[in-house]
Design an enzyme around this catalytic site. Structure first.
Site, PDB file in Angstrom:
ATOM      1  N   GLY A 118       0.744  -5.076   0.787  1.00 50.02           N
ATOM      2  CA  GLY A 118      -0.435  -5.178  -0.088  1.00 50.02           C
ATOM      3  C   GLY A 118      -0.120  -5.851  -1.415  1.00 50.02           C
ATOM      4  CB  ALA A 132      -0.887  -0.015   1.234  1.00 48.04           C
ATOM      5  CD  GLU A 161      -2.089  -7.657   2.770  1.00 44.92           C
ATOM      6  OE1 GLU A 161      -1.860  -6.509   2.354  1.00 44.92           O
ATOM      7  OE2 GLU A 161      -2.547  -7.886   3.898  1.00 44.92           O
ATOM      8  CD  GLU A 213       1.813  -5.505   5.603  1.00 42.06           C
ATOM      9  OE1 GLU A 213       2.638  -6.387   5.943  1.00 42.06           O
ATOM     10  OE2 GLU A 213       1.050  -5.623   4.631  1.00 42.06           O
TER      11      GLU A 213
HETATM   12  N1  CAA Z   1       4.615   3.254  -0.555  1.00 46.01           N
HETATM   13  C1  CAA Z   1       5.026   4.422  -1.101  1.00 46.01           C
HETATM   14  N2  CAA Z   1       6.203   4.574  -1.742  1.00 46.01           N
HETATM   15  C2  CAA Z   1       6.993   3.495  -1.836  1.00 46.01           C
HETATM   16  C3  CAA Z   1       6.634   2.255  -1.295  1.00 46.01           C
HETATM   17  C4  CAA Z   1       5.381   2.155  -0.641  1.00 46.01           C
HETATM   18  N3  CAA Z   1       4.916   0.971  -0.135  1.00 46.01           N
HETATM   19  N4  CAA Z   1       7.630   1.358  -1.534  1.00 46.01           N
HETATM   20  C5  CAA Z   1       8.570   2.035  -2.214  1.00 46.01           C
HETATM   21  N5  CAA Z   1       8.196   3.323  -2.395  1.00 46.01           N
HETATM   22  C6  CAA Z   1       8.926   4.383  -3.075  1.00 46.01           C
HETATM   23  C7  CAA Z   1      10.058   4.926  -2.207  1.00 46.01           C
HETATM   24  O1  CAA Z   1       9.587   5.860  -1.268  1.00 46.01           O
HETATM   25  C8  CAA Z   1      10.973   5.511  -3.248  1.00 46.01           C
HETATM   26  O2  CAA Z   1      10.436   6.759  -3.634  1.00 46.01           O
HETATM   27  P1  CAA Z   1      11.367   8.094  -3.666  1.00 46.01           P
HETATM   28  O3  CAA Z   1      12.379   7.804  -4.734  1.00 46.01           O
HETATM   29  O4  CAA Z   1      10.405   9.185  -4.037  1.00 46.01           O
HETATM   30  O5  CAA Z   1      11.982   8.201  -2.339  1.00 46.01           O
HETATM   31  C9  CAA Z   1      10.832   4.581  -4.414  1.00 46.01           C
HETATM   32  O6  CAA Z   1       9.605   3.884  -4.212  1.00 46.01           O
HETATM   33  C10 CAA Z   1      11.940   3.544  -4.487  1.00 46.01           C
HETATM   34  O7  CAA Z   1      12.005   2.904  -3.222  1.00 46.01           O
HETATM   35  P2  CAA Z   1      13.389   2.704  -2.424  1.00 46.01           P
HETATM   36  O8  CAA Z   1      14.318   3.837  -2.679  1.00 46.01           O
HETATM   37  O9  CAA Z   1      13.041   2.405  -1.009  1.00 46.01           O
HETATM   38  O10 CAA Z   1      13.937   1.398  -3.174  1.00 46.01           O
HETATM   39  P3  CAA Z   1      14.878   0.269  -2.608  1.00 46.01           P
HETATM   40  O11 CAA Z   1      15.240  -0.574  -3.774  1.00 46.01           O
HETATM   41  O12 CAA Z   1      15.964   0.843  -1.787  1.00 46.01           O
HETATM   42  O13 CAA Z   1      13.950  -0.596  -1.593  1.00 46.01           O
HETATM   43  C11 CAA Z   1      11.924  -1.746  -0.928  1.00 46.01           C
HETATM   44  C12 CAA Z   1      12.875  -1.320  -2.093  1.00 46.01           C
HETATM   45  C13 CAA Z   1      12.630  -2.775  -0.044  1.00 46.01           C
HETATM   46  C14 CAA Z   1      10.702  -2.380  -1.571  1.00 46.01           C
HETATM   47  C15 CAA Z   1      11.550  -0.508  -0.104  1.00 46.01           C
HETATM   48  O14 CAA Z   1      11.099   0.503  -0.975  1.00 46.01           O
HETATM   49  C16 CAA Z   1      10.473  -0.749   0.906  1.00 46.01           C
HETATM   50  O15 CAA Z   1      10.751  -1.296   1.962  1.00 46.01           O
HETATM   51  N6  CAA Z   1       9.216  -0.328   0.619  1.00 46.01           N
HETATM   52  C17 CAA Z   1       8.100  -0.426   1.552  1.00 46.01           C
HETATM   53  C18 CAA Z   1       7.595  -1.838   1.669  1.00 46.01           C
HETATM   54  C19 CAA Z   1       6.474  -1.885   2.679  1.00 46.01           C
HETATM   55  O16 CAA Z   1       6.628  -1.582   3.827  1.00 46.01           O
HETATM   56  N7  CAA Z   1       5.278  -2.324   2.225  1.00 46.01           N
HETATM   57  C20 CAA Z   1       4.097  -2.459   3.058  1.00 46.01           C
HETATM   58  C21 CAA Z   1       3.252  -1.240   2.945  1.00 46.01           C
HETATM   59  S1  CAA Z   1       1.897  -1.251   4.109  1.00 46.01           S
HETATM   60  C22 CAA Z   1       0.729  -2.258   3.414  1.00 46.01           C
HETATM   61  O17 CAA Z   1       0.896  -2.783   2.336  1.00 46.01           O
HETATM   62  C23 CAA Z   1      -0.526  -2.461   4.223  1.00 46.01           C
HETATM   63  C24 CAA Z   1      -1.466  -3.459   3.689  1.00 46.01           C
HETATM   64  O18 CAA Z   1      -1.569  -4.550   4.197  1.00 46.01           O
HETATM   65  C25 CAA Z   1      -2.349  -3.188   2.538  1.00 46.01           C
END
Ligand code: CAA
Length: 282
Positions: A133, A90, A136, A156
């Site tokens: 998500g 998400a 999921e 999460e």
């Molecule tokens: N939401 C919004 N933006 C996201 C994102 C997310 N879930 N995941 C990645 N991005 C964005 C980053 O903010 C970044 O944007 P900027 O360049 O503007 O800063 C861009 O995508 C690239 O990401 P990274 O620089 O972090 O890339 P990376 O290769 O270093 O890492 C990653 C990749 C491990 C996937 C890391 O981005 C990450 O940990 N993302 C979040 C994953 C996460 O926590 N997901 C769960 C979300 S909550 C949810 O999903 C609830 C539910 O049950 C529905």
């Protein structure tokens, strides 16, 4: 003068005609694939955000699903992302300022289940990150194919929340309690091979082949009767929502219901006449 008969004919023609989308999509690419152009194709397309599932994107996925379900020629749907990310979850930037009240009063994420309600088979073709998500969403699909670079996870907990779109429920039904607990309590990512060994994924392919293989699978499934595919899906999905006793009883009734279709009759006749079945989806 347009008579009732003309209107009736028009209705029949429009029912049989291909619904060609006029919708403009911002966060996804939508099209048809396969030799017969009968596979609906949805590609999540927010590369700069690793396909994070913002509200707009999820509304567009629902809309595209509605269009494919209404198109009588579409036999299956392939849902994919990019080679780097199926979806990184998400959209955290959209969620960061939300309050409990915002989430509760809008029933936040309640519209996310469209894919799981599809009558047509949905195949996820997952490359790269399928996190939160994203994992999921893959679990909402009927079949998951993965590229060998795919990574599945429910991170999460690391951002102070829990999975909210099936990650504690669908995942537990598929991989069991201990593995789910370990994934959701540590946020660890697992490889495509682990996901296959644990039953999240049915097959792993080289990264550049997974979409192609998912489309081929969709084409194979589309050769069956669409109505029987839908009944079959309903019965399998029922296994995840009910007791074994109730599930077996429902399966029996759904099996009986196939005898109300012409396609069941055609399928069995074709077998006895040693020819290919000609299903009409009725
Ligand atoms: N939401 C919004 N933006 C996201 C994102 C997310 N879930 N995941 C990645 N991005 C964005 C980053 O903010 C970044 O944007 P900027 O360049 O503007 O800063 C861009 O995508 C690239 O990401 P990274 O620089 O972090 O890339 P990376 O290769 O270093 O890492 C990653 C990749 C491990 C996937 C890391 O981005 C990450 O940990 N993302 C979040 C994953 C996460 O926590 N997901 C769960 C979300 S909550 C949810 O999903 C609830 C539910 O049950 C529905």
């Amino acid at each position: 003068m347009i008579t009732t008969r003309h209107l009736k004919c028009l209705y029949i023609v429009s029912k049989q005609m291909r619904l060609l989308s006029t919708t403009a999509y911002t966060h996804i690419n939508v099209g048809v694939k396969g030799e017969k152009q009968n596979i609906g194709y949805i590609q999540l397309n927010r590369p700069k955000a690793l396909n994070a599932l913002c509200d707009g994107l999820m509304h567009e996925v629902s809309k595209a699903m509605d269009e494919f379900e209404a198109d009588s020629q579409i036999g299956a749907i392939v849902l994919t992302g990019s080679e780097k990310a199926f979806a990184a979850g998400a959209d955290i930037k959209e969620m960061v300022d939300k309050s409990f009240k915002d989430c509760f009063t809008t029933n936040f994420l309640s519209h996310w289940d469209r894919v799981s309600r599809s009558l047509k088979p949905v195949i996820a073709a997952v490359n790269g990150y399928a996190l939160g998500g994203g994992c999921e969403l893959a679990l909402m699909c009927d079949i998951v194919y993965a590229g060998d670079n795919a990574k599945f996870g429910q991170p999460e907990i690391l951002i102070g929340t829990i999975p909210g779109a099936g990650g504690t429920q669908r995942l537990a039904k598929v991989i069991g309690k201990s593995r789910t607990m370990e994934m959701v309590l540590t946020g660890q990512q697992i490889t495509a091979q682990d996901a296959a060994n644990w039953g999240i994924v049915s097959k792993v392919f080289p990264t550049d082949k997974v979409v192609e293989e998912a489309i081929k699978l969709g084409e194979r499934i589309s050769k069956n009767s669409k109505i029987i595919n839908a009944i079959c899906k309903e019965s399998v999905n029922n296994a995840y929502e009910t007791t074994l006793k109730q599930g077996l009883a429902t399966e029996k009734r759904l099996f009986h219901s196939t005898f109300a279709t012409n396609d069941r009759s055609e399928g069995m006749k074709a077998f006895t006449e040693k020819r290919a079945a000609n299903f009409k989806d009725e």
